[in-house]
Scaffold this motif. Structure first.
Motif, short mmCIF file in Angstrom:
data_model
loop_
_atom_site.label_atom_id
_atom_site.label_comp_id
_atom_site.label_asym_id
_atom_site.label_seq_id
_atom_site.Cartn_x
_atom_site.Cartn_y
_atom_site.Cartn_z
N GLY A 96 33.57 44.64 23.52
CA GLY A 96 34.18 43.87 22.43
C GLY A 96 34.83 42.61 22.95
N CYS A 97 35.67 41.98 22.12
CA CYS A 97 36.29 40.69 22.47
C CYS A 97 37.60 40.86 23.23
CB CYS A 97 36.56 39.87 21.22
SG CYS A 97 35.08 39.52 20.29
N GLY A 98 38.22 42.00 23.10
CA GLY A 98 39.48 42.25 23.78
C GLY A 98 39.57 43.72 24.14
N PHE A 99 40.51 44.07 25.03
CA PHE A 99 40.60 45.45 25.50
C PHE A 99 40.88 46.42 24.34
CE2 PHE A 99 41.42 47.16 30.04
CZ PHE A 99 40.11 46.90 30.38
N LEU A 100 41.47 45.92 23.26
CA LEU A 100 41.73 46.81 22.11
C LEU A 100 40.45 47.21 21.39
CD1 LEU A 100 45.01 45.38 20.61
CD2 LEU A 100 44.69 47.58 21.72
N GLN A 101 39.35 46.51 21.65
CA GLN A 101 38.07 46.90 21.04
C GLN A 101 37.23 47.78 21.96
OE1 GLN A 101 36.25 43.12 19.71
NE2 GLN A 101 36.58 43.80 17.62
N ARG A 102 37.72 48.05 23.13
CA ARG A 102 36.97 48.85 24.11
C ARG A 102 36.58 50.18 23.48
NH1 ARG A 102 33.83 49.98 27.36
NH2 ARG A 102 34.03 50.54 29.54
N LEU A 103 35.30 50.57 23.65
CA LEU A 103 34.82 51.83 23.06
C LEU A 103 33.74 52.44 23.94
CD1 LEU A 103 34.77 53.72 20.46
CD2 LEU A 103 32.74 52.43 19.81
N VAL A 104 33.86 53.75 24.18
CA VAL A 104 32.75 54.52 24.75
C VAL A 104 32.39 55.59 23.73
CG1 VAL A 104 32.03 56.08 26.59
CG2 VAL A 104 33.37 54.05 27.15
N THR A 105 31.12 55.70 23.40
CA THR A 105 30.70 56.65 22.39
C THR A 105 29.37 57.29 22.80
OG1 THR A 105 30.40 56.93 20.00
CG2 THR A 105 29.56 54.89 20.95
N GLN A 106 28.81 58.11 21.93
CA GLN A 106 27.50 58.71 22.19
C GLN A 106 26.65 58.58 20.93
OE1 GLN A 106 27.68 62.70 23.92
NE2 GLN A 106 29.59 62.22 24.98
N MET A 107 25.38 58.31 21.14
CA MET A 107 24.42 58.20 20.05
C MET A 107 23.56 59.46 20.01
SD MET A 107 21.07 55.75 19.81
CE MET A 107 19.84 57.04 20.06
N TYR A 108 23.37 60.01 18.79
CA TYR A 108 22.55 61.21 18.63
C TYR A 108 21.30 60.89 17.81
CZ TYR A 108 26.92 63.30 20.19
OH TYR A 108 28.04 63.61 20.92
N PHE A 109 20.46 61.92 17.61
CA PHE A 109 19.19 61.73 16.91
C PHE A 109 19.18 62.47 15.58
CE2 PHE A 109 18.42 60.74 21.27
CZ PHE A 109 17.60 59.62 21.21
N PRO A 110 18.50 61.90 14.60
CA PRO A 110 18.50 62.51 13.26
C PRO A 110 17.85 63.89 13.26
CG PRO A 110 16.95 60.65 13.36
CD PRO A 110 17.71 60.65 14.64
N GLY A 111 18.38 64.78 12.43
CA GLY A 111 17.77 66.09 12.21
C GLY A 111 17.95 67.07 13.34
#
Lengths: 189, 234
Positions: free
Chosen positions: B164-179
């Motif tokens: 993101g643009c600043g440390f407050l937007q920092r994100l780690v996530t996970q993407m999954y698959f449909p169904g």
């Protein structure tokens, strides 16, 4: 109508395959001025046990108190080589080490100066969203008036201030305790 | 003196709590002291800026980082990084990591009895374009067992790290698959209270960006905290 923000998820146990090739453990690159400091310590869990393979990221101003970012409008010198971003991994014993320069004071709310500090975020297996904290420097006269430190209950402030290691004036120790006795103060914004 | 342009809080219910006992490792790693609410300052609304020169031409293509193609189902993962007001987050670093098609990570601590693939490292990085778009080419990751509870299996997923643009937007996530039937049993997925926020972690089949005779595409948009309407007055 605002969009729903994406949920945070843990980095899991294998984050180092992604972060290790892009570590930034030494910010004292040529062309960057300031007092060199070696910040090291351990990441510790609620059992007092070391947390292996945690990822630690730091963000800081340069020695003049200027951030390498387009939203820092201060008229202060900024070295082309200075980025201000650190990324290190704790080893299997939970130990981390970052070499950097001591930042200058930066502007805080209402024009009050902030004492020199690094913003620190921590990722690890078992942490569903990262923790955010700060590390300050020992014996800095600005600490007493720092607008963020002042909001921390007095008995917990020491968790945010690195300790000088007697053998070397440039060496600072700072442990990150995620839970339990001497738990580090973590922030929400 | 410039007042900082602050960030809104994440949408209510969209973020997990630190403590979620069904995910056992949280029990000793969740802080027990309350978080301290502090004002946003220049230190947090800023953050690292990355340049195009830091990205190698094949960093976004996990199928072309070795001598031969990796085994598995080739796929395209693409989407946009936006803030919660719908504005694109341009030129931001997106990093991904994942298991191979057999459900094994190229990591010394991964003891799962599944083969490593000499042609797959499982890591990629790219910068979003001016419209916040990113695109990776990779292979579909496999499910794998973990020891959290009896007969526990992680649903196939890709880890995403976004600055993101600043440390407050920092994100780690996970993407999954449909169904995926494993999702309902997965504490990483069920730790999120809001059902719509859970759904946001599931990519969708993307026919428009599917390339004929090459690879199926999945779409995964990432929404970061947005800005308050006006700079904060102090």
């Amino acid at each position: 109508m605002n969009e729903l923000t994406t949920a945070s998820q843990t980095v899991g146990p294998f984050v180092s395959i992604s972060f290790a090739p892009s570590l930034a453990g030494d910010l004292t690159v040529q062309g960057v001025s300031g007092k060199r400091v070696v910040l090291h310590g351990r990441v510790i869990d609620g059992d007092g046990a070391p947390v292996g393979h945690a990822a630690i990221e730091t963000w800081q101003a340069n020695a003049h108190g200027k951030y390498a970012h387009p939203e820092d409008f201060q008229e202060k010198p900024l070295e082309r080589e200075f980025r201000g971003f650190g990324r290190v991994m704790a080893d299997e014993r939970g130990a981390y080490r970052l070499v950097t320069i001591e930042p200058g004071c930066t502007p805080g709310p209402g024009g009050v100066l902030q004492a020199p500090h690094l913003v620190v975020v921590i990722f690890m297996r078992g942490l569903l969203k990262h923790l955010t904290t700060r590390v300050y420097f020992p014996d800095d006269t600005h600490n007493a008036e720092d607008p963020v430190l002042k909001l921390v209950p007095e008995e917990r402030r020491a968790t945010l201030i690195a300790r000088r290691v007697a053998t070397d004036a440039n060496e600072l120790e700072w442990n990150i305790v995620v839970q339990g006795k001497d738990e580090t103060v973590f922030f929400e914004y | 003196m410039h007042d900082v342009h602050s960030y809104r809080k994440p949408s209510p219910g969209s973020q997990p709590d630190y403590l979620y006992p069904p995910y056992k490792s949280t029990v000793k790693r969740a802080p027990v002291q309350p978080l301290v609410l502090v004002p946003q300052t220049l230190s947090e609304i800023t953050g690292p800026v990355f340049g195009r020169n830091e990205i190698a031409p094949l960093d976004h293509d996990l199928t072309r980082q070795h001598q031969s193609a990796p085994l598995g189902e080739r796929m395209i993962v693409n989407g946009r990084v936006l803030d919660d007001g719908g504005c694109p987050v341009a030129n931001t670093l997106v990093e991904i990591w994942q298991s191979n098609a057999a459900g094994r990570y190229r990591h010394a601590d991964d003891n799962h009895d599944a083969p490593l693939d000499p042609n797959f490292t499982g890591c990629g990085r790219t910068l979003t374009d001016d419209a916040g778009r990113y695109r990776f080419v990779t292979i579909k990751p496999g499910a794998y067992p973990w020891r959290n509870h009896h007969n526990a299996w992680r649903p196939p997923h890709i880890h995403f790290s976004v600055f993101g643009c600043g440390f407050l937007q920092r994100l780690v996530t996970q993407m999954y698959f449909p169904g995926d039937p494993l999702l309902a049993l997965d504490p990483m997925y069920t730790c999120i209270a809001d059902e719509r926020a859970r759904q946001r972690l599931i990519s969708s089949f993307d026919w428009e960006n599917t390339v004929p005779e090459f690879a199926i595409a999945y779409r995964f948009d990432i929404v970061l905290r947005g800005r308050d309407a006006t700079p904060m007055e102090k």
